[in-house]
Scaffold this active site. Structure first.
Site, PDB file in Angstrom:
ATOM      1  N   GLU A  36       0.092  -1.301   5.666  1.00  0.00           N
ATOM      2  CA  GLU A  36       1.068  -0.695   6.584  1.00  0.00           C
ATOM      3  C   GLU A  36       0.920   0.623   6.794  1.00  0.00           C
ATOM      4  O   GLU A  36       0.946   1.089   8.144  1.00  0.00           O
ATOM      5  CB  GLU A  36       2.471  -1.110   6.003  1.00  0.00           C
ATOM      6  CG  GLU A  36       3.686  -1.050   6.957  1.00  0.00           C
ATOM      7  CD  GLU A  36       4.345   0.519   6.907  1.00  0.00           C
ATOM      8  OE1 GLU A  36       5.323   0.512   7.871  1.00  0.00           O
ATOM      9  OE2 GLU A  36       4.102   1.416   6.215  1.00  0.00           O
ATOM     10  N   ASP A  85       0.876  -1.293  -0.018  1.00  0.00           N
ATOM     11  CA  ASP A  85       0.085   0.113   0.041  1.00  0.00           C
ATOM     12  C   ASP A  85       0.899   1.246   0.104  1.00  0.00           C
ATOM     13  O   ASP A  85       1.902   1.241   0.432  1.00  0.00           O
ATOM     14  CB  ASP A  85      -0.847   0.050   1.049  1.00  0.00           C
ATOM     15  CG  ASP A  85      -0.401   0.312   2.465  1.00  0.00           C
ATOM     16  OD1 ASP A  85       0.820  -0.607   2.765  1.00  0.00           O
ATOM     17  OD2 ASP A  85      -0.711   0.946   3.243  1.00  0.00           O
TER      18      ASP A  85
HETATM   19 ZN   LIG Z   1       6.822   1.744   4.032  1.00  0.00          ZN
END
Ligand SMILES: [Zn+2]
Length: 415
Positions: A180, A85
């Site tokens: 994340e 992401d």
């Molecule tokens: Zn990162």
């Protein structure tokens, strides 16, 4: 070893960044945005095409794959991990990567927005890339090197290892995670299924950097219960929680103890959110330090400051709720020192100087370390992340691949 190898990290990277994988902090689904699976499923497919039989994406958008051992020794299983992401801070839609061949050292005007200028003055690390290739976005979006650099490098590493059978290594796991950037990268990870002994996230910056220390982090919620009354008839009755909240914020030390006044190894206390009405107000703080003992000290000090204000308002009440967020991975890594030492050795064997660093933040690696997978962070070459000026040097990406190959060999060699 790499003389005749045609690195594929940059080519992969240019393709992967064009797939929008922005995560969403407001979403409750896993992954937080369905579009992250567009990249994850492609990665699973490409790993399968490399003959990795078990490569697959699960329902939450995690990609798992196993490179089988080709050694007759019993080698610990290591895992290379990166997140697919990109940050919600900056658009990741229609990323147009530009390869600047043979970079000449001049400032770079990004073509789609002439106010976006990548300058050597602001980014002196550019100087180390004069004469080699760098990649930028076009001015309207981030680039996504955080962490598609790590993704592309791990993919190229897999390609190298699988096409160079003479290189001895143990079983190696590959893990790509979603979300994340919104702090949920490890929420749905299945470490049992992964079955690795040690991990490495590829999510760092400059060449040679090895991060084995993160903040320890808590959240504190301070709830102030005032006393409400009709404002017209409130004399000697009303206690306004909003005003108490304001007083507590004013009572925080000035010029210290905050993100805007600390760096290096200093911790801080940081109010991030304030809501309320006269009857009830809530202040959310984040507390950070490298040392768990100091983290607790910050919390006690904050509590004393709040209580001192509260003493002036005996009819009001206060709740002080501490929530653990994550812990410094160093606590775990110190007990598994080979993980860090072998990474340092791999960096040196790649012809680089080791830059051991502490992260003033957390990583998926801090959570993974405490979940049972000791996991420092290695350089991936990311620069100016979460911004339109984000860029990366191609030679840094290739060095990251070399480092991973050395690391795999070192684990086999030392077993
Ligand atoms: Zn990162």
């Amino acid at each position: 070893m790499f003389d005749n190898y045609k690195f594929t990290a940059a080519e992969r990277f240019m393709r992967y960044v064009q797939i929008d994988t922005q995560s969403d902090p407001m979403s409750d689904t896993s992954p937080t945005t369905e579009k992250q699976k567009d990249l994850s499923s492609l990665l699973a497919k490409e790993l399968k095409a490399m003959d990795i039989a078990d490569a697959h994406m699960d329902e939450f958008g995690y990609v798992y794959a196993t490179i089988p051992s080709n050694s007759n020794k019993k080698v610990p299983v290591i895992c290379f991990c990166a997140h697919v992401d990109t940050a919600p801070d900056c658009s990741g839609t229609n990323v147009k990567p530009i390869l600047h061949k043979n970079y000449d050292g001049k400032d770079i005007l990004l073509p789609d927005d002439s106010t976006q200028v990548l300058s050597v003055k602001a980014y002196p690390y550019l100087q180390q890339h004069i004469g080699s290739d760098i990649i930028t976005a076009s001015g309207l979006t981030l680039l996504g090197s955080d962490d598609k650099a790590g993704v592309a490098e791990i993919m190229d590493f897999a390609n190298f290892i699988l096409t160079n059978a003479a290189i001895k290594h143990g079983e190696i796991k590959i893990l790509f995670t979603p979300d994340e950037e919104v702090g949920k990268g490890t929420d749905k990870v299945d470490l049992k299924k992964l079955a690795a002994d040690f991990g490495y996230t590829l999510d760092g910056g400059d060449l040679g950097s090895l991060e084995d220390e993160t903040f320890s982090a808590d959240g504190v919620q301070l709830i102030i219960h005032g006393v409400s009354a009709h404002p017209g008839y409130a004399k000697d009755k009303m206690v306004n929680a909003l005003k108490i909240a304001g007083e507590i914020l004013v009572a925080l030390p000035k010029g210290e103890w905050s993100p805007e006044t600390t760096d290096g190894k200093q911790g801080y206390v940081h109010p991030v959110h304030l809501t309320g009405i006269a009857e009830k107000a809530t202040i959310d703080f984040i507390i950070r330090d490298f040392d768990a003992k100091k983290l607790a000290d910050h919390e006690s000090k904050l509590k004393v400051i709040a209580e001192t204000v509260m003493q002036k308002y005996p009819a009001a009440k206060m709740e002080f709720i501490v929530k653990e967020q994550y812990r410094n991975m160093k606590e775990v890594l110190d007990k598994n020192i080979d993980v860090v030492n072998y990474a340092a050795e791999a960096i040196r064997r790649s012809g680089l100087k080791v830059k051991q660093e502490s992260i003033r933040g957390g990583t998926d690696g801090s959570r993974l370390s405490f979940m049972g997978l000791p996991c420092p962070n290695l350089f991936a070459g990311e620069q100016a992340i979460h911004s339109k000026l984000e860029w990366i040097g191609v030679k840094d990406m290739n060095k990251a691949v070399e480092m991973m190959v050395h690391l795999a060999m070192i684990w086999e060699e030392k077993s």
